[in-house]
Write a protein that holds these residues in place. Sequence first.
Motif, mmCIF file in Angstrom:
data_model
loop_
_atom_site.group_PDB
_atom_site.id
_atom_site.type_symbol
_atom_site.label_atom_id
_atom_site.label_comp_id
_atom_site.label_asym_id
_atom_site.label_seq_id
_atom_site.Cartn_x
_atom_site.Cartn_y
_atom_site.Cartn_z
ATOM 1 N N LEU A 109 0.832 -1.209 0.000
ATOM 2 C CA LEU A 109 0.000 0.000 0.000
ATOM 3 C C LEU A 109 0.865 1.257 0.000
ATOM 4 O O LEU A 109 0.582 2.218 -0.736
ATOM 5 N N LEU A 110 1.914 1.263 0.823
ATOM 6 C CA LEU A 110 2.800 2.423 0.886
ATOM 7 C C LEU A 110 3.523 2.643 -0.440
ATOM 8 O O LEU A 110 3.681 3.787 -0.891
ATOM 9 N N PHE A 111 3.948 1.559 -1.072
ATOM 10 C CA PHE A 111 4.621 1.685 -2.362
ATOM 11 C C PHE A 111 3.665 2.212 -3.425
ATOM 12 O O PHE A 111 4.019 3.101 -4.217
ATOM 13 N N ARG A 112 2.446 1.690 -3.458
ATOM 14 C CA ARG A 112 1.469 2.138 -4.454
ATOM 15 C C ARG A 112 1.099 3.610 -4.231
ATOM 16 O O ARG A 112 0.897 4.359 -5.186
ATOM 17 N N GLU A 113 1.006 4.012 -2.968
ATOM 18 C CA GLU A 113 0.729 5.426 -2.696
ATOM 19 C C GLU A 113 1.866 6.300 -3.218
ATOM 20 O O GLU A 113 1.641 7.315 -3.878
ATOM 21 N N ARG A 114 3.110 5.896 -2.945
ATOM 22 C CA ARG A 114 4.270 6.679 -3.398
ATOM 23 C C ARG A 114 4.334 6.714 -4.919
ATOM 24 O O ARG A 114 4.706 7.737 -5.504
ATOM 25 N N ALA A 115 3.958 5.614 -5.572
ATOM 26 C CA ALA A 115 3.978 5.546 -7.033
ATOM 27 C C ALA A 115 2.772 6.235 -7.664
ATOM 28 O O ALA A 115 2.670 6.285 -8.890
ATOM 29 N N LYS A 116 1.871 6.749 -6.808
ATOM 30 C CA LYS A 116 0.675 7.469 -7.265
ATOM 31 C C LYS A 116 -0.255 6.588 -8.092
ATOM 32 O O LYS A 116 -0.925 7.045 -9.016
ATOM 33 N N THR A 117 -0.288 5.293 -7.747
ATOM 34 C CA THR A 117 -1.237 4.392 -8.392
ATOM 35 C C THR A 117 -2.384 4.024 -7.469
ATOM 36 O O THR A 117 -3.264 3.257 -7.852
ATOM 37 N N LEU A 118 -2.371 4.578 -6.268
ATOM 38 C CA LEU A 118 -3.433 4.337 -5.293
ATOM 39 C C LEU A 118 -3.874 5.695 -4.754
ATOM 40 O O LEU A 118 -3.061 6.432 -4.193
ATOM 41 N N PRO A 119 -5.151 6.072 -4.923
ATOM 42 C CA PRO A 119 -5.591 7.418 -4.559
ATOM 43 C C PRO A 119 -5.861 7.583 -3.064
ATOM 44 O O PRO A 119 -6.977 7.898 -2.638
ATOM 45 N N VAL A 120 -4.836 7.346 -2.251
ATOM 46 C CA VAL A 120 -4.955 7.527 -0.809
ATOM 47 C C VAL A 120 -3.801 8.378 -0.301
ATOM 48 O O VAL A 120 -2.740 8.459 -0.930
ATOM 49 N N ASP A 121 -4.031 8.989 0.840
ATOM 50 C CA ASP A 121 -2.990 9.717 1.562
ATOM 51 C C ASP A 121 -2.857 9.018 2.909
ATOM 52 O O ASP A 121 -3.701 9.216 3.800
ATOM 53 N N ILE A 122 -1.858 8.176 3.047
ATOM 54 C CA ILE A 122 -1.677 7.419 4.286
ATOM 55 C C ILE A 122 -1.095 8.356 5.335
ATOM 56 O O ILE A 122 0.072 8.742 5.265
ATOM 57 N N VAL A 123 -1.933 8.733 6.279
ATOM 58 C CA VAL A 123 -1.552 9.751 7.258
ATOM 59 C C VAL A 123 -0.903 9.149 8.491
ATOM 60 O O VAL A 123 -0.299 9.878 9.294
ATOM 61 N N ALA A 124 -1.009 7.824 8.671
ATOM 62 C CA ALA A 124 -0.374 7.179 9.823
ATOM 63 C C ALA A 124 -0.410 5.672 9.635
ATOM 64 O O ALA A 124 -1.296 5.129 8.978
ATOM 65 N N VAL A 125 0.578 5.023 10.230
ATOM 66 C CA VAL A 125 0.584 3.570 10.371
ATOM 67 C C VAL A 125 0.482 3.282 11.864
ATOM 68 O O VAL A 125 1.236 3.842 12.668
ATOM 69 N N VAL A 126 -0.467 2.439 12.236
ATOM 70 C CA VAL A 126 -0.709 2.107 13.643
ATOM 71 C C VAL A 126 -0.435 0.625 13.834
ATOM 72 O O VAL A 126 -0.958 -0.217 13.089
ATOM 73 N N GLY A 127 0.393 0.291 14.824
ATOM 74 C CA GLY A 127 0.719 -1.105 15.069
ATOM 75 C C GLY A 127 0.520 -1.499 16.513
ATOM 76 O O GLY A 127 0.825 -0.712 17.416
ATOM 77 N N ASN A 128 0.018 -2.706 16.727
ATOM 78 C CA ASN A 128 -0.058 -3.198 18.104
ATOM 79 C C ASN A 128 1.277 -3.802 18.544
ATOM 80 O O ASN A 128 1.439 -4.173 19.703
ATOM 81 N N HIS A 129 2.219 -3.886 17.603
ATOM 82 C CA HIS A 129 3.619 -4.212 17.891
ATOM 83 C C HIS A 129 4.486 -3.149 17.204
ATOM 84 O O HIS A 129 4.076 -2.587 16.186
ATOM 85 N N PRO A 130 5.694 -2.896 17.700
ATOM 86 C CA PRO A 130 6.569 -1.895 17.068
ATOM 87 C C PRO A 130 7.357 -2.436 15.884
ATOM 88 O O PRO A 130 8.186 -1.735 15.315
ATOM 89 N N THR A 131 7.080 -3.662 15.481
ATOM 90 C CA THR A 131 7.888 -4.368 14.483
ATOM 91 C C THR A 131 8.085 -3.584 13.190
ATOM 92 O O THR A 131 9.173 -3.577 12.608
ATOM 93 N N LEU A 132 7.041 -2.920 12.716
ATOM 94 C CA LEU A 132 7.075 -2.283 11.400
ATOM 95 C C LEU A 132 7.325 -0.773 11.471
ATOM 96 O O LEU A 132 7.097 -0.057 10.498
ATOM 97 N N GLN A 133 7.831 -0.309 12.592
ATOM 98 C CA GLN A 133 8.114 1.114 12.739
ATOM 99 C C GLN A 133 9.147 1.592 11.729
ATOM 100 O O GLN A 133 9.012 2.674 11.134
ATOM 101 N N ASP A 134 10.200 0.800 11.500
ATOM 102 C CA ASP A 134 11.239 1.196 10.540
ATOM 103 C C ASP A 134 10.688 1.261 9.118
ATOM 104 O O ASP A 134 11.106 2.123 8.333
ATOM 105 N N LEU A 135 9.776 0.360 8.772
ATOM 106 C CA LEU A 135 9.180 0.388 7.444
ATOM 107 C C LEU A 135 8.384 1.673 7.252
ATOM 108 O O LEU A 135 8.485 2.329 6.203
#
Length: 289
Positions: A109-135
């Motif tokens: 989803l993040l890649f598609r948003e950056r490539a402008k092929t997905l019409p969303v503005d991802i304003v935050a990523v929320v995790g119940n674990h910190p695993t994907l914070q670096d991503l």
Amino acid sequence: MRLGTLVRMTSSWVLSLSCPDQPGIVHAVSGALAEHDGNITESQQFGDPDTGLFFMRVEFASAAPQGELETAIGRVGDRFGMTWRLDVAGRRMRTIVMVSKSAHCVNDLLFRERAKTLPVDIVAVVGNHPTLQDLAAFYGKPFHHIPVTADSKPDAEAALLSLVEELDAELVVLARYMQILSPDLSEALRGRAINIHHSFLPSFKGARPYFQAHDRGVKLIGATAHYVTSDLDEGPIIEQDVERVDHTYTPESLTAIGADVERRALARAVRWHAEHRVLLDGHRTIVFK
């Protein structure tokens, strides 16, 4: 151009609506748009004989101000008992993505948003674990760690709803978020929360679905993107995708193939929702592609 001349810029709009089916709906909608110099560029409609409801999605160009368009559409809506929404065509929908430890769906989803092929503005990523914070940081997105335990779940869900309101998020995507939302939170996000289920619903619910599928010797595996409801994995289905497999596949290879299917199904569901192509029809959906 003479000084003082007012230039009205033409904008592209998308109107989606549903109402009890009856004669004259298309004529009334197109007439209201025409009265405001609306030029229809795309129109799709469907009357459901089972529910007696009519669904329509229209893209049109008009230089009329949004307020004038909403007033005109509102009059038609009142006449036919419509539920409707008007939005700027192509506007990126403000979205929160929820995750646990699996990265494949959120990364896609993040890649598609950056490539402008997905019409969303991802304003935050929320995790119940910190695993994907670096991503999230790699894509320049704020990451919010909201841990969830049996005792903290009410407070965690309250924090999520507060974040949704604070960020003015219009859509919440559960990208392999391995927590069951409470009935109250599911209702609060009704029609604006999409989940990806890692199997072809309604089969193989719950944990380790690809191992269940392997045990049953399936010949097709798939993924289901659906709206979140209080009934676990039974919300209105937006999109499903499948891959053919055979007896030579291991549970691990099924899981790897399934990850690709999940990405595809979720991305399509999110795009169609953001483009106002999905309308609820009871426990089903109407998807104008």
